[in-house]
Design a protein around this motif. Structure first.
Motif, PDB file in Angstrom:
ATOM      1  N   GLY A   1       0.799  -1.231   0.000  1.00  0.00           N
ATOM      2  CA  GLY A   1       0.000   0.000   0.000  1.00  0.00           C
ATOM      3  C   GLY A   1       0.830   1.278   0.000  1.00  0.00           C
ATOM      4  O   GLY A   1       0.280   2.379   0.036  1.00  0.00           O
ATOM      5  N   LYS A   2       2.159   1.151  -0.047  1.00  0.00           N
ATOM      6  CA  LYS A   2       3.031   2.339   0.040  1.00  0.00           C
ATOM      7  C   LYS A   2       3.415   2.881  -1.345  1.00  0.00           C
ATOM      8  O   LYS A   2       3.457   2.139  -2.323  1.00  0.00           O
ATOM      9  N   ARG A   3       3.733   4.172  -1.346  1.00  0.00           N
ATOM     10  CA  ARG A   3       4.319   4.802  -2.540  1.00  0.00           C
ATOM     11  C   ARG A   3       5.842   4.654  -2.423  1.00  0.00           C
ATOM     12  O   ARG A   3       6.438   5.176  -1.477  1.00  0.00           O
ATOM     13  N   VAL A   4       6.441   3.929  -3.347  1.00  0.00           N
ATOM     14  CA  VAL A   4       7.866   3.620  -3.202  1.00  0.00           C
ATOM     15  C   VAL A   4       8.679   4.127  -4.391  1.00  0.00           C
ATOM     16  O   VAL A   4       8.153   4.354  -5.481  1.00  0.00           O
ATOM     17  N   CYS A   5       9.956   4.306  -4.139  1.00  0.00           N
ATOM     18  CA  CYS A   5      10.901   4.680  -5.190  1.00  0.00           C
ATOM     19  C   CYS A   5      12.003   3.619  -5.221  1.00  0.00           C
ATOM     20  O   CYS A   5      12.531   3.243  -4.172  1.00  0.00           O
ATOM     21  N   VAL A   6      12.314   3.132  -6.406  1.00  0.00           N
ATOM     22  CA  VAL A   6      13.377   2.138  -6.574  1.00  0.00           C
ATOM     23  C   VAL A   6      14.691   2.877  -6.796  1.00  0.00           C
ATOM     24  O   VAL A   6      14.750   3.844  -7.558  1.00  0.00           O
TER      25      VAL A   6
ATOM     26  N   LYS B   1       3.732  -7.711  -6.738  1.00  0.00           N
ATOM     27  CA  LYS B   1       3.045  -8.689  -5.875  1.00  0.00           C
ATOM     28  C   LYS B   1       2.969  -8.242  -4.413  1.00  0.00           C
ATOM     29  O   LYS B   1       2.328  -8.895  -3.606  1.00  0.00           O
ATOM     30  N   THR B   2       3.627  -7.134  -4.073  1.00  0.00           N
ATOM     31  CA  THR B   2       3.594  -6.668  -2.685  1.00  0.00           C
ATOM     32  C   THR B   2       2.469  -5.652  -2.450  1.00  0.00           C
ATOM     33  O   THR B   2       2.207  -5.271  -1.318  1.00  0.00           O
TER      34      THR B   2
ATOM     35  N   VAL C   1       5.013   1.793  -7.440  1.00  0.00           N
ATOM     36  CA  VAL C   1       6.345   2.317  -7.780  1.00  0.00           C
ATOM     37  C   VAL C   1       6.141   3.695  -8.412  1.00  0.00           C
ATOM     38  O   VAL C   1       5.698   3.819  -9.548  1.00  0.00           O
ATOM     39  N   VAL C   2       6.482   4.729  -7.633  1.00  0.00           N
ATOM     40  CA  VAL C   2       6.276   6.112  -8.078  1.00  0.00           C
ATOM     41  C   VAL C   2       7.393   6.521  -9.035  1.00  0.00           C
ATOM     42  O   VAL C   2       7.176   7.258  -9.994  1.00  0.00           O
ATOM     43  N   SER C   3       8.601   6.045  -8.760  1.00  0.00           N
ATOM     44  CA  SER C   3       9.730   6.432  -9.596  1.00  0.00           C
ATOM     45  C   SER C   3      10.886   5.450  -9.450  1.00  0.00           C
ATOM     46  O   SER C   3      10.921   4.648  -8.511  1.00  0.00           O
ATOM     47  N   LYS C   4      11.821   5.541 -10.395  1.00  0.00           N
ATOM     48  CA  LYS C   4      13.042   4.741 -10.347  1.00  0.00           C
ATOM     49  C   LYS C   4      14.203   5.702 -10.535  1.00  0.00           C
ATOM     50  O   LYS C   4      14.167   6.529 -11.455  1.00  0.00           O
TER      51      LYS C   4
END
Ligand SMILES: Nc1ncnc2[nH]cnc12
Length: 183
Positions: A123-128, A148-149, A153-156
């Motif tokens: 449920g989180k906004r994440v950056c790779v 699958k989590t 993915v907001v950005s890389k």
């Protein structure tokens, strides 16, 4: 023949050793591990970009060379991070696994996030975050696992984009890195 490539990044200069990864192909080896000044400067520069992206709640990086950079960025952002592993560890439960194709590793590789870390991302906004993106093989596999989590993915972001590989325009990077093809 030039044995090193001079890299200018985040206001610093480094001589990168050219190493052969295929019969007609050499890459300039970029290893940030242990280079405190370089890690800190790159984290400063990437942080300026990440600030523009809105809320990011967690960072994720594939092990291993990008871990100190991810830590330095996480400190600046005030968030935690998950390290995706390259093998299944004995302590992992219900690991989520994807296969990877890489130009620096000849053996079969995998990317793994275990259930415990997957729950932190849900449920989180994440950056790779990565040090260098080449073919994008690790990124693709990591995104497969992340899907699958239940995170977004907001950005890389990466320090370097190696030429001739990853071609999507969704990666934020500081500099491009050439590859060297023998005639
Ligand atoms: N140029 C490079 N240096 C270090 N690791 C890499 N992985 C892919 N390209 C690389």
């Amino acid at each position: 023949m030039n044995e090193t490539y001079t890299l200018h990044v985040a206001g610093l200069t480094r001589e990168l050793k050219k190493v052969r990864v295929a019969p007609n192909l050499r890459i300039a080896s970029f290893v940030m591990l242990g280079d405190t000044r370089l890690i800190e400067r790159c984290a400063d520069a990437l942080y300026e970009e990440i600030k523009k992206l809105g809320t990011i709640e967690m960072l994720v990086c594939p092990e291993a060379k990008g871990i100190p950079l991810t830590h330095a960025l996480a400190v600046r952002m005030g968030v935690d991070y998950v390290v995706a592993r390259k093998s299944v560890k004995g302590y992992m439960e219900h690991p989520i696994i994807a296969e990877v194709k890489s130009i620096t590793t000849t053996e079969k590789q995998i990317i793994v996030i275990d259930e415990f870390d997957a729950a932190k991302l849900s449920g989180k906004r994440v950056c790779v975050v990565d040090d260098v993106v080449s073919t994008g093989g690790s990124l693709r596999s990591l995104e497969e696992v992340l899907a699958k989590t239940g995170c977004t993915v907001v950005s890389k972001v990466a320090v370097l984009l190696e030429e001739g590989g990853y071609s999507k325009d969704d990666l934020i990077y500081l500099e491009r890195l050439p590859v060297f093809k023998d005639q």
